[in-house]
Design an enzyme around this catalytic site. Sequence first.
Site, PDB file in Angstrom:
ATOM      1  N   ASP A  29       0.742  -8.345  -5.106  1.00  0.00           N
ATOM      2  CA  ASP A  29       0.490  -8.703  -3.701  1.00  0.00           C
ATOM      3  C   ASP A  29       0.901 -10.153  -3.518  1.00  0.00           C
ATOM      4  O   ASP A  29       1.427 -10.778  -4.452  1.00  0.00           O
ATOM      5  CB  ASP A  29      -0.990  -8.465  -3.345  1.00  0.00           C
ATOM      6  N   HIS A  41       3.853  -7.747   1.531  1.00  0.00           N
ATOM      7  CA  HIS A  41       2.931  -8.296   0.527  1.00  0.00           C
ATOM      8  C   HIS A  41       3.715  -8.718  -0.722  1.00  0.00           C
ATOM      9  O   HIS A  41       3.340  -8.391  -1.846  1.00  0.00           O
ATOM     10  CB  HIS A  41       1.846  -7.276   0.181  1.00  0.00           C
ATOM     11  N   GLU A  86       1.830  -3.113   6.144  1.00  0.00           N
ATOM     12  CA  GLU A  86       1.802  -4.463   6.694  1.00  0.00           C
ATOM     13  C   GLU A  86       3.038  -5.300   6.336  1.00  0.00           C
ATOM     14  O   GLU A  86       2.916  -6.367   5.740  1.00  0.00           O
ATOM     15  CB  GLU A  86       0.533  -5.191   6.215  1.00  0.00           C
ATOM     16  N   TRP A  96     -10.635  -3.896  -2.168  1.00  0.00           N
ATOM     17  CA  TRP A  96      -9.775  -5.073  -2.029  1.00  0.00           C
ATOM     18  C   TRP A  96     -10.614  -6.288  -2.382  1.00  0.00           C
ATOM     19  O   TRP A  96     -11.788  -6.365  -2.019  1.00  0.00           O
ATOM     20  CB  TRP A  96      -9.250  -5.171  -0.599  1.00  0.00           C
TER      21      TRP A  96
END
Length: 747
Positions: A184, A257, A320, A461
């Site tokens: 990430d 990410h 995203e 997360w």
Amino acid sequence: MITNKVAWFIVSLICVSMTFAQDCPILPTPAVYQISKGNFQLDDLLIVDDHQLPEYSKDLLKLHWTNALGKNIVFSHNKAHVVFKRIINTAQDSYTIDIEEKITISYSTEASCFYALQSLFQLIEGEKQQEYVRKCFLSDYANFQWRGIHLDVSRHFFTVEEIKKYIDILAVYKFNTFHWHLTDDQGWRIEIKKYPRLTSIGSIRNKTLIGHASSEPQQFDGKTKGGYYTQEEVKELVKYAAKKYINIVPEIEMPGHATAALAAYPEFGCTQKPISVEGTWGVFEDVFCTKPETLNFLKEILDEVLTMFPSKYIHIGGDEAPKTHWKACELCQKNKVRLGLKNEEELQSYFIRQMDEYLTQKGRMLIGWDEILEGGISPNAAIMSWRGTQGGIEAAEAQHYVVMSPSSHCYFDHYQSDRATEPLAIGGYTPLEKVFAFNPIPSELNPKYHAYILGAQANLWTEYIATTNQLEYMLFPRALALSEVLWSTKKSTYAAFLNKLEAFHLPLLTKKNIHYSKAYLYSKMESRPTETGVEIELSNPSPGVDLQLTDDAGKVAVGASKVSLSMFPNDEVKSRVYAAESSLNGKQLDRFELNLLQHSTLGKEWTIKSSPSTFYPGIGPATLTDGKLGQRPWNGKDWLGFQQERIELCYDFETVKSIEELVVSTLNAPSSWIYLPKRILIRYSKNGKRWKVKIIESPEEMTHISIQAKVKSIELLIETEKDIPAGNPGAGHQSWLFIDEIYFTHP
Ligand code: TNX
């Protein structure tokens, strides 16, 4: 879902009517549990016939018998106390345990033998002295085939030992999938030999955010943090998990990410500018470029990933990914034209398709977050539905496999109570009861597509989770509720589930040195409209708990289960304090305070012309006048949530009233797609004929609007941010508006 059940199994199911399920300590609850008379004595020496005992189950049995129970075990075909039988033609993960003069375990697959042992251990654990086990017959099988838990090791790193502990406990509750989120923006955590800078640079960040991402200004700790797994360690973990029948699904995020990877190799981004590994949380614009060199780079990474993970499913993220750089990038734009694509969503779809083809060619299957539906789903891809269940439904209807993981029910990084004492979390509200009530198959999905729902998974997360203690606190007992959802075909009632938790499973977690939350036991304080104001109710359904509710004027209510006090409207706006105490046998269990706002429209009703979302209904329109302000960071309760461009509300006073100010309280939480209104238009009138208008541009969280007039009717039109600005979570989508209270002040 597993469907091939044969007569053998049906016979055992018929026994269900004779069971005493409430006595069964096992979680997830088995399909059939029938007690017979008497006990099976557990002597100091257990003789086990290992004739048909699979190797991993043998290891587990040996370890448990000697370490956890402190007894001896030998393997011999003579005079065995325990025998194993492999049977064919039964449901995939089915097993039976028959405890009479000896213990007979029948199983269909090696994994189901392992599950049978987990159930047997829990039966023994359920006895007061672990010297015997009640005679019984037990028959069981799995409801869903994907029973997953995820862990993000990028935002915070967890060691191999910590992950082993995580896997150990998941196996006890019959989970079979561990989704390992390895890359990430804040850290690349897996060694890739061909690209060593991914870990030498990409695994290290030089600062980490302190507090919540929504706090302004953001503050950082200035400390260097890192960590990654070598290929040897990864392989060892994969093997370790396989021995517990847990498949590890790796996730290598793309195209978004990607900050950590691009900090190591900026040439694979669009701008090629040097960037640093991120120290804060959110969505970032530096994504992988769509040029062939980048696709090749990612395929080479996947090549190495495939050598470490035998998993059929390989997760490539896909969530995203802002398209800002692609729009400005010459190469991406050329690509778009060359491929005849309409927009950047289709370019993302092209990107994912390249990976899908590559993985399919290698005999694997791509899985990605539901954003990969945008611009067209790739032919062989499976979908992990996180933004609700809609993406999952769409994918199942298009005959793609789906894993349900809606943030509303499966995000264990969300709060589990509304107490200010909860450790800081990203936001959201996912209490135990909600997880328990989850059904991975949406009611609106046509039965002909049900088979495409492989199961579900909880996601953990770790933006706000830096320690294993907190990790476990967020995971338990919610993971146990999810195990019931995913495994059990004979799910218990919520009350029976809580009894099992208290009696057997929380003590078991303590024994295993695992932290858990007791938030589900907290008393609740709610305010609700009545004819004359609001009623403040304190409740706690646990038997024997005494409650006491006190207000700041010294009024007291005492009793069991539920007690209440009333608060009435008042022209003077005032904050009032309510204190709650609960005790069991005179010993204090819990004490907390709630501040409520007293105002002139307390308990009255606004007419809401635009419907709030069914996800965030609060307690209906009364949410806006119940005196209760929502928590920050938000936790899903106490707010009315809308996801539309214009929201209309109106209020009528019984008689004309002098108003000084109108106060509108809304939430600002961009990391959860929740934005302040763009504009509020106010119309008010004394007689319904002549109206005055006011416009407030860019209101704040608590907006005081000066009125200074006599008013009978007032109307609000709230305009929201239509498209969430680029570079933010949810960019391009309709934002959310959350309102918790509206009130007036009077001269
Ligand atoms: C959204 S869920 C994300 C993650 C965050 C998470 C926090 C998903 C596919 N993306 O990057 O960590 O929200 O709840």
